[in-house]
Motif scaffolding. Structure first.
Motif, PDB file in Angstrom:
ATOM      1  N   ALA A  61      23.766 -59.713 -35.181  1.00  0.00           N
ATOM      2  CA  ALA A  61      22.739 -59.175 -34.287  1.00  0.00           C
ATOM      3  C   ALA A  61      22.354 -57.760 -34.691  1.00  0.00           C
ATOM      4  CB  ALA A  61      23.242 -59.195 -32.845  1.00  0.00           C
ATOM      5  N   VAL A  62      23.338 -56.945 -35.048  1.00  0.00           N
ATOM      6  CA  VAL A  62      23.058 -55.576 -35.482  1.00  0.00           C
ATOM      7  C   VAL A  62      22.271 -55.584 -36.790  1.00  0.00           C
ATOM      8  CG1 VAL A  62      24.096 -53.428 -36.299  1.00  0.00           C
ATOM      9  CG2 VAL A  62      24.998 -54.553 -34.256  1.00  0.00           C
ATOM     10  N   GLN A  63      22.661 -56.463 -37.707  1.00  0.00           N
ATOM     11  CA  GLN A  63      21.922 -56.547 -38.965  1.00  0.00           C
ATOM     12  C   GLN A  63      20.482 -56.978 -38.732  1.00  0.00           C
ATOM     13  OE1 GLN A  63      22.902 -55.405 -41.964  1.00  0.00           O
ATOM     14  NE2 GLN A  63      24.657 -54.674 -40.751  1.00  0.00           N
TER      15      GLN A  63
ATOM     16  N   ARG B 160      32.271 -52.386 -32.382  1.00  0.00           N
ATOM     17  CA  ARG B 160      32.659 -52.514 -33.790  1.00  0.00           C
ATOM     18  C   ARG B 160      31.448 -52.841 -34.657  1.00  0.00           C
ATOM     19  NH1 ARG B 160      37.763 -53.361 -36.133  1.00  0.00           N
ATOM     20  NH2 ARG B 160      37.499 -53.461 -38.402  1.00  0.00           N
ATOM     21  N   ALA B 161      30.566 -53.698 -34.150  1.00  0.00           N
ATOM     22  CA  ALA B 161      29.392 -54.083 -34.919  1.00  0.00           C
ATOM     23  C   ALA B 161      28.355 -52.963 -34.987  1.00  0.00           C
ATOM     24  CB  ALA B 161      28.766 -55.335 -34.312  1.00  0.00           C
ATOM     25  N   ALA B 162      28.199 -52.212 -33.884  1.00  0.00           N
ATOM     26  CA  ALA B 162      27.112 -51.242 -33.791  1.00  0.00           C
ATOM     27  C   ALA B 162      27.455 -49.865 -34.331  1.00  0.00           C
ATOM     28  CB  ALA B 162      26.667 -51.108 -32.332  1.00  0.00           C
ATOM     29  N   LEU B 163      28.727 -49.497 -34.352  1.00  0.00           N
ATOM     30  CA  LEU B 163      29.093 -48.110 -34.649  1.00  0.00           C
ATOM     31  C   LEU B 163      28.624 -47.596 -36.015  1.00  0.00           C
ATOM     32  CD1 LEU B 163      32.620 -47.777 -32.993  1.00  0.00           C
ATOM     33  CD2 LEU B 163      30.481 -46.678 -32.294  1.00  0.00           C
ATOM     34  N   PRO B 164      28.723 -48.371 -37.096  1.00  0.00           N
ATOM     35  CA  PRO B 164      28.227 -47.821 -38.372  1.00  0.00           C
ATOM     36  C   PRO B 164      26.764 -47.381 -38.300  1.00  0.00           C
ATOM     37  CG  PRO B 164      29.567 -49.751 -38.773  1.00  0.00           C
ATOM     38  CD  PRO B 164      29.375 -49.683 -37.292  1.00  0.00           C
TER      39      PRO B 164
ATOM     40  N   GLY C 165      23.792 -41.755 -32.723  1.00  0.00           N
ATOM     41  CA  GLY C 165      23.298 -42.436 -31.547  1.00  0.00           C
ATOM     42  C   GLY C 165      24.210 -42.425 -30.337  1.00  0.00           C
ATOM     43  N   TYR C 166      24.049 -43.453 -29.516  1.00  0.00           N
ATOM     44  CA  TYR C 166      24.668 -43.502 -28.188  1.00  0.00           C
ATOM     45  C   TYR C 166      25.155 -44.914 -27.913  1.00  0.00           C
ATOM     46  CZ  TYR C 166      24.855 -43.145 -23.004  1.00  0.00           C
ATOM     47  OH  TYR C 166      25.242 -43.157 -21.688  1.00  0.00           O
ATOM     48  N   PHE C 167      26.364 -45.002 -27.350  1.00  0.00           N
ATOM     49  CA  PHE C 167      26.937 -46.295 -26.982  1.00  0.00           C
ATOM     50  C   PHE C 167      27.298 -46.250 -25.513  1.00  0.00           C
ATOM     51  CE2 PHE C 167      30.235 -49.557 -26.629  1.00  0.00           C
ATOM     52  CZ  PHE C 167      29.665 -50.603 -27.345  1.00  0.00           C
ATOM     53  N   LEU C 168      26.719 -47.173 -24.731  1.00  0.00           N
ATOM     54  CA  LEU C 168      26.961 -47.203 -23.288  1.00  0.00           C
ATOM     55  C   LEU C 168      27.779 -48.434 -22.924  1.00  0.00           C
ATOM     56  CD1 LEU C 168      26.457 -46.036 -20.447  1.00  0.00           C
ATOM     57  CD2 LEU C 168      24.370 -47.434 -20.348  1.00  0.00           C
ATOM     58  N   VAL C 169      28.954 -48.206 -22.350  1.00  0.00           N
ATOM     59  CA  VAL C 169      29.828 -49.271 -21.868  1.00  0.00           C
ATOM     60  C   VAL C 169      29.522 -49.499 -20.392  1.00  0.00           C
ATOM     61  CG1 VAL C 169      32.213 -49.950 -21.403  1.00  0.00           C
ATOM     62  CG2 VAL C 169      31.645 -48.704 -23.508  1.00  0.00           C
ATOM     63  N   VAL C 170      29.243 -50.735 -20.017  1.00  0.00           N
ATOM     64  CA  VAL C 170      28.961 -51.049 -18.621  1.00  0.00           C
ATOM     65  C   VAL C 170      30.258 -51.467 -17.933  1.00  0.00           C
ATOM     66  CG1 VAL C 170      27.665 -52.492 -17.022  1.00  0.00           C
ATOM     67  CG2 VAL C 170      26.592 -51.686 -19.137  1.00  0.00           C
ATOM     68  N   SER C 171      30.792 -50.577 -17.127  1.00  0.00           N
ATOM     69  CA  SER C 171      31.967 -50.867 -16.312  1.00  0.00           C
ATOM     70  C   SER C 171      31.472 -51.195 -14.897  1.00  0.00           C
ATOM     71  CB  SER C 171      32.941 -49.687 -16.333  1.00  0.00           C
ATOM     72  OG  SER C 171      34.086 -49.950 -15.562  1.00  0.00           O
ATOM     73  N   SER C 172      32.137 -50.715 -13.883  1.00  0.00           N
ATOM     74  CA  SER C 172      31.778 -51.094 -12.510  1.00  0.00           C
ATOM     75  C   SER C 172      32.548 -50.247 -11.508  1.00  0.00           C
ATOM     76  CB  SER C 172      32.115 -52.576 -12.294  1.00  0.00           C
ATOM     77  OG  SER C 172      32.004 -52.945 -10.936  1.00  0.00           O
ATOM     78  N   LEU C 173      32.052 -50.220 -10.289  1.00  0.00           N
ATOM     79  CA  LEU C 173      32.834 -49.713  -9.156  1.00  0.00           C
ATOM     80  C   LEU C 173      34.176 -50.429  -9.077  1.00  0.00           C
ATOM     81  CD1 LEU C 173      33.169 -48.302  -6.321  1.00  0.00           C
ATOM     82  CD2 LEU C 173      31.871 -50.217  -5.371  1.00  0.00           C
ATOM     83  N   ALA C 174      34.208 -51.691  -9.535  1.00  0.00           N
ATOM     84  CA  ALA C 174      35.441 -52.486  -9.496  1.00  0.00           C
ATOM     85  C   ALA C 174      36.560 -51.862 -10.324  1.00  0.00           C
ATOM     86  CB  ALA C 174      35.163 -53.909  -9.980  1.00  0.00           C
TER      87      ALA C 174
END
Length: 305
Positions: free
Chosen positions: A75-77, A125-129, A136-145
């Motif tokens: 997908a990144v490629q 792992r796929a996007a970081l290079p 750039g920027y990497f956003l992890v979607v966590s939660s109130l949970a």
């Protein structure tokens, strides 16, 4: 590239779980601001519909499984081949399972962890290079949970807490390479995930009503999208929606203390067995939508698509 944050009109953004809900609506909002999108999901029909609504010139859809690293690398490629760069990635794909730890389907429990934690790792792992290249920027979607546990949702709680701490570690690792890492925490958002749980389980609706105010409140997708777009544009360390979620995070030890549990504990002996009975009657520990995505041949992973 300099350390200056580019405008959204200059950015290429990859979003997992982009077929519907928060992922799809965030993609539409970013596209309206000039961003170009690469969306991944397992639901081919919904994914293609979202991409078509945005427009082929600004959005490319890739059927890809976050549980499979080669799929995400593909997908990144695809993003790089189509748009020449990648400026931000949003690890948004996530599911939930229902029922107590004693009775929930172990396979469903594992699937939640695979998507919500390993899926975040595979996306990173796929996007970081490419993100190192673009600063750039990497956003992890966590939660109130991740802050406030709820009975009957142990897999989801654990996975979102794990995603948050993964983001914390990744932020330390990537700082010197110029990649900023954010973590998003939302209350219950009116997405298919929450809608499906409400439809499947009367006990889930009752549980939300018993949680201390405002923990059981449901927030609109639109409010969440606005927070996400701002977070991506500003490359924020934390994204909260609504704003009061930040206060819960700062006071998580109190929320999960003996005193903080008093409001919920009296209701568990009644609600949890009924939830387990409802899950048994359904014959599944997750939504029908998740089951369909796992078994639909049209959702087969094609990392070269």
């Amino acid at each position: 590239m300099s350390g200056q944050t580019p405008s959204l009109g200059d950015q290429v953004v990859l979003i997992t779980g982009g077929a519907r809900g928060i992922g799809a609506e965030t993609a539409k909002a970013l596209a309206a601001r000039g961003a170009r999108l690469v969306l991944t999901d397992l639901d081919r029909a919904a994914l293609d519909a979202t991409a078509a609504e945005i427009g082929e010139d600004r959005c490319h859809a890739v059927v890809a499984d976050v549980c499979d690293l080669p799929s995400m690398e593909g997908a990144v490629q695809t993003a790089l081949a189509r748009f020449g760069r990648l400026d931000a990635a949003v690890a948004n794909a996530g599911i939930a399972s229902y029922g107590s730890v004693m009775y929930t389907d172990p396979a469903a429990f594992k699937r939640v962890l695979d998507i919500n934690v390993l899926g975040v790792f595979h996306t990173a792992r796929a996007a970081l290079p490419a993100l190192v290249e673009s600063q750039g920027y990497f956003l992890v979607v966590s939660s109130l949970a991740a802050f406030a546990a709820a009975p009957g949702l142990a897999a989801y709680n654990a996975s979102k807490a794990g995603a948050e701490h993964f983001a914390n570690a990744l932020r330390l690792e990537m700082h010197h390479q110029g990649v900023k890492v954010g973590c998003a925490h939302m209350s219950w958002i009116d997405t298919p995930l929450v809608q499906d749980a409400k439809k499947d389980l009367g006990s889930f609706n009752e549980l939300l009503g018993k949680l201390p105010y405002p923990l059981g409140r449901t927030t609109s997708v639109d409010a969440c999208v606005k927070a996400f777009v701002k977070g991506i544009e500003k490359r924020q360390r934390h994204v909260y929606c609504p704003g009061w979620v930040r206060g819960i995070g700062l006071n998580r030890n109190v929320v999960n203390s003996a005193a903080g549990s008093r409001a919920v504990l009296p209701h568990v002996p009644d609600i949890l067995p009924r939830m387990d009975a409802e899950v048994a009657a359904l014959g599944r520990s997750t939504s029908a939508r998740n089951i369909a995505n796992e078994h639909d041949p049209a959702a087969a992973v094609d990392p070269q698509e």
